[in-house]
Motif scaffolding. Sequence first.
Motif, PDB file in Angstrom:
ATOM      1  N   GLY A 141       0.835  -1.192   0.000  1.00 59.59           N
ATOM      2  CA  GLY A 141       0.000   0.000   0.000  1.00 59.59           C
ATOM      3  C   GLY A 141       0.871   1.243   0.000  1.00 59.59           C
ATOM      4  O   GLY A 141       1.992   1.227   0.522  1.00 59.59           O
ATOM      5  N   ILE A 142       0.396   2.301  -0.618  1.00 64.77           N
ATOM      6  CA  ILE A 142       1.089   3.583  -0.561  1.00 64.77           C
ATOM      7  C   ILE A 142       0.379   4.432   0.484  1.00 64.77           C
ATOM      8  O   ILE A 142      -0.805   4.745   0.337  1.00 64.77           O
ATOM      9  N   LEU A 246      -7.618   7.667   3.919  1.00 61.30           N
ATOM     10  CA  LEU A 246      -8.102   8.038   2.586  1.00 61.30           C
ATOM     11  C   LEU A 246      -9.509   7.470   2.429  1.00 61.30           C
ATOM     12  O   LEU A 246      -9.710   6.267   2.588  1.00 61.30           O
ATOM     13  N   GLU A 247     -10.459   8.342   2.144  1.00 65.84           N
ATOM     14  CA  GLU A 247     -11.870   7.940   2.078  1.00 65.84           C
ATOM     15  C   GLU A 247     -12.270   7.215   3.373  1.00 65.84           C
ATOM     16  O   GLU A 247     -12.954   6.197   3.358  1.00 65.84           O
ATOM     17  N   THR A 252      -4.076  -0.338   5.805  1.00 65.63           N
ATOM     18  CA  THR A 252      -3.656  -1.573   6.462  1.00 65.63           C
ATOM     19  C   THR A 252      -3.662  -2.716   5.448  1.00 65.63           C
ATOM     20  O   THR A 252      -4.386  -2.663   4.435  1.00 65.63           O
ATOM     21  N   PRO A 253      -2.873  -3.772   5.691  1.00 63.42           N
ATOM     22  CA  PRO A 253      -2.897  -4.920   4.783  1.00 63.42           C
ATOM     23  C   PRO A 253      -4.299  -5.498   4.593  1.00 63.42           C
ATOM     24  O   PRO A 253      -4.671  -5.901   3.487  1.00 63.42           O
ATOM     25  N   SER A 260     -10.601  -1.935  -0.172  1.00 65.01           N
ATOM     26  CA  SER A 260     -11.245  -0.704   0.299  1.00 65.01           C
ATOM     27  C   SER A 260     -10.282   0.480   0.398  1.00 65.01           C
ATOM     28  O   SER A 260     -10.708   1.625   0.528  1.00 65.01           O
ATOM     29  N   TYR A 261      -8.972   0.205   0.313  1.00 64.27           N
ATOM     30  CA  TYR A 261      -7.978   1.280   0.314  1.00 64.27           C
ATOM     31  C   TYR A 261      -7.448   1.397  -1.105  1.00 64.27           C
ATOM     32  O   TYR A 261      -6.889   0.436  -1.649  1.00 64.27           O
TER      33      TYR A 261
END
Length: 307
Positions: A141-142, A246-247, A252-253, A260-261
């Motif tokens: 993830g960024i 974000l949103e 998280t992993p 969702s990310y």
Amino acid sequence: MKKNMMKTLAITGLTILAMGALAGCGSQNAETKAADTTTTAAAANDTTAAGSTAGTEAAKGDLKGSISMVGSTSMEKFATALGEVFMEKYPSVTVQTEFVGSGAGIEAVGNGSADIGNSSRNLKDEEKAKGINENIVAIDGIAVVTDSKNAAENLTKDQLINIYNGTTNNWKDLGGADQPIVVIGRESGSGTRTAFEELLKLENKCKYSNELDSTGAVMAKVASTPGAIGYVSLDVLDDTVKTLKLENTDPTPENIKAGSYFLSRPFVMATKGEISAQNENVKALFDFIYSDEGKELVKSVGLIPAN
């Protein structure tokens, strides 16, 4: 005369009986020897088979030489941990790592100066056309980070886009203090920058205050600069910075795996040609990465296994 003849016949009979007994004894010894020979041969076969198995096992651990990995600074934590664990398993193999950016890593594997090119983005079509193979080993993830005193907590996708294209330039419009936004990013050629800009459709549109050449440099700059914002790999997060939702979703992993990310990208270990065409050391490294033990290593550094 008759008495002498009877005596002669008796002696002859005894001789025949003795010879028969000896012949029988000789036959029994032959059978015993044959059985012993068969047993010995079977034992020899078992020993040979065991030796062959032992030889195979020894060959598995008999790797020697080196593996060179060049590329993404975002993959430093993972690549370093991977190299350390692999060298513990294979003490005669040296894993050499260099962190100079994804573009440089792909170029290095393409021209043969490295065995593996680490890239924190997908390969481009023109790179694949050169025979470079995209081997995805993990999902990252960024994370979007700001200085620890920033009051802002959450950004929508549009708000993040407007920060980086220069439309929004003050934190007061985003739930923070009346403070200029200092936009931090990575240098051109960075896999993190490429992935970030592609995911937000911001290629060649970002207005950076600073363009830095490593993940660590971005973290240090954001931590020390009031009003700064930057993007980094998920696995380097610490309490020197504040991580923004974000949103309304944390990076998280679990959230990345659930989809969702929205800021996530692959970690690629590129090779010139398929994995099966690589040398024994490199093939063993990929075997380890895709094993259960390798998947646990991926998780241990905050990443998601690719398979």
